[in-house]
Write an enzyme that holds these catalytic residues in place. Structure first.
Site, PDB file in Angstrom:
ATOM      1  CG  ASP A  30       4.163  18.949 -63.437  1.00 17.80           C
ATOM      2  OD1 ASP A  30       3.441  19.875 -63.012  1.00 17.80           O
ATOM      3  OD2 ASP A  30       4.405  18.800 -64.665  1.00 17.80           O
TER       4      ASP A  30
HETATM    5  C1  BGC Z   1       2.743  21.683 -65.701  1.00 11.67           C
HETATM    6  C2  BGC Z   1       3.875  22.437 -65.037  1.00 11.67           C
HETATM    7  C3  BGC Z   1       3.316  23.622 -64.286  1.00 11.67           C
HETATM    8  C4  BGC Z   1       2.312  23.112 -63.287  1.00 11.67           C
HETATM    9  C5  BGC Z   1       1.714  24.207 -62.433  1.00 11.67           C
HETATM   10  C6  BGC Z   1       1.621  21.368 -64.753  1.00 11.67           C
HETATM   11  O1  BGC Z   1       0.511  20.931 -65.455  1.00 11.67           O
HETATM   12  O2  BGC Z   1       3.227  20.494 -66.271  1.00 11.67           O
HETATM   13  O3  BGC Z   1       4.793  22.860 -66.016  1.00 11.67           O
HETATM   14  O4  BGC Z   1       4.352  24.335 -63.679  1.00 11.67           O
HETATM   15  O5  BGC Z   1       1.255  22.483 -63.983  1.00 11.67           O
HETATM   16  O6  BGC Z   1       0.897  25.000 -63.198  1.00 11.67           O
END
Ligand code: BGC
Length: 826
Positions: free
Chosen positions: A221
């Protein structure tokens, strides 16, 4: 490949924020440059679960929880196909969807992005999404692996979860999607049982790869990785929004990690993109890296899917006959609530997609359009979300002059502004960063809504291009337009399209110190791209008197109307959990006041998850529309007017009281001293309410229709080592409608371990014409009757007689049968 070339495939960039970026960005949130020398193409990664989040418009689909409420893998296939098609059309290679974490905490910020609280439902819809996204040639990402079930402290929390809860609740949907061939898995922010999810050998290697046979790649993530060698060795392929992998070259050269481990990580990425046809130009002797071509997007197919899912995911929670609206209701109908005049498209955070602006129609406009020229549909907001600019008469500079003192942060120069109201032609210069100080004098004691409003900015991260603004009173921050982590930010923009953050504070009559800071960099946005747009900023308020006036106007309008519809919403967002399950901003009082004034009151809910309803017995009908996406206005109007028949079912339990929830203990949520304990064990969602004998407000699987269904002819037969359950469903009413028969199986009388009293095993969604009847066969497999045996580390069937329950909800059982499970041999 050289070591550097290999490592370049493991270090993802976030365009405009850190690391490599494409020359022609469209707002993708992740990027890998590939290896041009070998013809390995660049890869683009885009969010997310509710639409493809880019700068150019794409379809804003209904929130995934709305899809879950359709209980329809077929809808999930259309939804996934729309996501995949738009991602591919926009030149994207990897889509950061679907989110497979369960709703464990009813207050959790991202519940609207999930597929509900049940693993069988989440698995069935998750697999359909993954297959449909990938059939478009785009790699899907199962996220967030694993136990990412809340937003408070999400970056640091240690989720202590027992093996059974992990295996039986949180992991099945990931397992099902892996077995269905998902190309990518995203490792979560949190720790799982003391180990960072991004460097978790048990999760990333033993379970994901060796047990389930995952042959794709794992991405972190954004900012979730915490190490180089431990993460690489555990099985993290690509790191995003941190740069621990920058040290890997030295680690390999110093012999701290084997180059063979790097090779294995690289091979997984290449194998996966090869499977998706992206290595067509790769050559050992040098190829021609070709990115995916971008094409113009045809919004029609996406719009159709968005409307179908919004309509079919709507759940009729209660109806005493007030819905659908009668012709006579339309002759004097009053509509109340900000969500009526401004479509609530989706939840907040990285899944936020605005949709095609020209397609966004408010429920009120859609209703008026369909209701025709004879209808009299009036609107009374009841709740003023915009407020008015705080007047100069209420503001004093520290020196006692009218207005507030502005200090420019960069130059230190000061001046007095009568108000903080810089919009339209009066907007501040691009790049403004300033602080306003002074006092706010309020005329009487009471609850004040203080609002700070900034330019909306539908950009890549829905960051405010000019930066965040924060208002503080007497030294306490009350509202902030920070996008990902603000509990005060509304999903509903102001009438003039600005981001709107509201804090409700109790103020005693007299002066209070006020401070407005503006143009602050957003946490998580990294380096700010250059800002060229003027900065719009407004400090607004709603006084207790203004609030009372708006309330009374709505109640008065309701008194003389034939029927009243109140729209109520909550503000689900990534980055923070809700403080309470109550509707925010006093909307309960508003609903109650309208219901008091009109004996035919209908409530439309735009919430991403459960809310309490202290007024439930005083209203005539309740229709849950979730966050319905860009076509939600039309869907809402169709349902209210009976042009469509609601057939959605609740994918989450709605508790009657906050204290009834399975996580209503601080150790469970939000955690204590940085750790949380999943001590409810396998009793997540309805399993908890059933086991504790708690009557929910609305149970899992519940949803009414404008028609009625009859069930009959149950037969249970052994087949393929499992059981077939056959029955008949008939539409016994006068209009066409959809029914979702649900098959639950009980625990045996004397279980070897704690088992939920019943669990969902299978379901289907039927569209039935009036009088039509259909025979349904659902299957119960041995795995459906199994629990995870911790000692043997294997699935085992608990032997014994089980009740077979076929119902129209988890608590409205229509047919009862029995089967006998043959236990796993010792
Ligand atoms: C989220 C993810 C997301 C990523 C990219 C993170 O803060 O938890 O679900 O895909 O950001 O935007």
């Amino acid at each position: 490949m050289t070591l550097e070339e290999k490592l370049s495939l493991l270090r993802g960039g976030m365009p405009g924020v850190m690391g490599p970026a494409p020359a022609d960005p469209v707002g993708e949130v992740g990027y890998l440059p590939g290896v041009p020398r070998l013809g390995i193409p660049p890869l683009r990664f885009a969010d997310g679960p509710a639409g493809v989040r880019l700068v150019p418009p794409t379809t804003a689909l209904p929130a995934p929880v709305s899809l879950a409420a359709t209980f329809s893998p077929e809808h999930a296939r259309h939804y996934g196909a729309a996501l995949g098609r738009e991602a591919r059309t926009m030149g994207q290679d990897v889509l950061l969807a679907p989110m497979l974490n369960l709703v464990r905490v009813p207050q959790a910020g991202r519940n609207f992005e999930t597929l509900g609280e049940d693993p069988a439902l989440t698995s069935a819809l998750g697999v359909a999404l993954v297959e449909a996204i990938q059939a478009q040639g785009v790699i899907a990402t199962a996220k967030h692996f694993a136990a990412n079930n809340q937003e408070n402290d999400r970056l640091t929390i240690d989720a202590n979860v027992g093996e059974r809860a992990l295996r039986e609740l949180e992991l099945p949907a990931f397992e099902a999607c892996v077995r269905a061939g998902v190309g990518s898995v995203m490792a979560a922010y949190n720790k799982v049982n003391g180990v960072q999810a991004c460097e978790h050998p048990t999760l990333l290697d033993a379970i994901l790869r060796r047990e389930w046979g995952f042959d794709g790649f794992v991405v972190s993530d954004w900012g979730a990785n915490h190490s180089a060698v431990p993460a690489l060795e555990a099985g993290l392929e690509i790191e995003f929004m941190s740069d621990h992998y920058a040290t890997l070259a030295d680690a390999v050269r110093a012999g701290r990690v084997a180059e063979a481990t790097v090779d294995e990580r690289v091979r997984r990425i290449l194998r996966t993109i090869g499977r998706f046809g992206l290595l067509a130009n790769a050559r050992q002797e040098g190829g021609r890296a070709a990115g995916r071509r971008r094409h113009p997007l045809d919004p029609h197919d996406g719009a159709r899917v968005a409307r179908d899912v919004a309509t079919d995911g709507a759940v009729l929670l209660k109806n005493d006959g007030a819905l659908p609206l009668r012709d006579q209701d339309l002759r004097a109908l009053v509509v109340v609530g900000p969500g009526a005049s401004h479509l609530v498209v989706g939840g907040g955070g990285s899944s936020r997609v605005g949709g095609f602006p020209e397609r966004r129609t408010s429920p009120l406009d859609a209703l008026r359009r369909i209701a025709g020229p004879d209808a009299v549909v009036s609107y009374s907001p009841g709740l003023d979300l915009d407020g008015v600019p705080v007047p100069a008469s209420a503001l004093r500079t520290p020196e006692g002059r009218p207005g507030l003192m502005r200090t420019d942060d960069a130059t230190g120069t000061s001046r007095v502004d009568p108000q903080v109201n810089f919009v339209g032609d009066g907007a501040l210069p691009p790049g403004t960063r300033a602080t306003w100080r002074g006092t706010l004098t309020v005329p009487s004691d009471g609850e004040y809504d203080l609002k700070v409003q900034t330019d909306w900015g539908e950009g890549p991260f829905v960051f405010n291009p000019g930066g965040t603004a924060i208002v503080s009173i007497d030294g306490n921050e009350v509202a902030s337009t920070t996008v990902l982590v603000s509990r005060t930010l509304s999903l509903i923009a102001t009438a003039d399209g600005m981001t709107n953050a509201t804090g409700r504070v109790h103020l005693a009559a007299g002066p209070h110190v006020i401070e407005v800071r503006a143009g602050l960099p957003q946490p998580y946005a990294g380096a700010r791209p250059e800002v060229t747009r003027p900065y719009q900023l407004r400090l607004a308020w709603v006084t207790p008197e203004m609030r009372r006036t708006a309330f009374h106007a709505a109640a008065e309008a309701a008194r003389t109307a034939r029927a009243a519809i109140v729209f109520a919403h909550n503000e689900g967002t990534e980055g923070t959990d809700r403080g309470s399950l109550a509707l925010p901003l006093g909307q309960d009082t508003l609903v109650a006041a309208v219901a008091e004034a009109n004996p035919r009151t209908i409530v439309v809910l735009n919430t991403g998850d459960p809310v309490l309803m202290p007024w439930v017995d005083r209203v005539n009908a309740i229709l849950q529309l979730w966050y319905p996406g860009q076509e939600g206005g039309h869907a809402t109007a169709d349902l209210l007017l009976g042009r469509a028949n609601p057939g959605g079912k609740l994918p989450v339990t709605f508790p009657a009281r906050e204290a009834d929830s399975p996580t209503a203990l601080p150790e469970r949520w939000p955690g204590v001293d940085g750790a949380q304990w999943y001590s409810e064990g396998v009793l997540v969602g309805y399993r908890w309410y059933d086991a504790q004998g708690i009557v929910p407000l609305f149970p899992f699987g519940h949803g009414l229709s404008y028609t009625t269904f009859e069930y009959g002819d149950l037969a249970v037969h052994a087949r393929d080592g499992g059981h077939d359950v056959r029955f008949r469903v008939r539409n016994a009413g006068a209009v066409a409608g959809a029914e979702v028969p649900q098959l639950y199986v009980s625990a045996p009388g004397d279980p070897p371990v704690q088992l939920a009293p019943q669990q969902l095993v299978a379901f289907t969604r039927l569209e039935l014409a009036p009088g039509e009847s259909r025979e349904v066969t659902l299957h119960v497999s041995p795995r459906d009757l199994s629990y995870w045996c911790v000692q043997r580390r294997a699935w085992r069937v608990a032997a014994g007689a089980r009740r077979v329950l076929v119902g129209t909800s988890s608590r409205d059982v229509r047919l009862r049968g029995e089967l006998t499970a043959v236990g796993t041999p010792a």
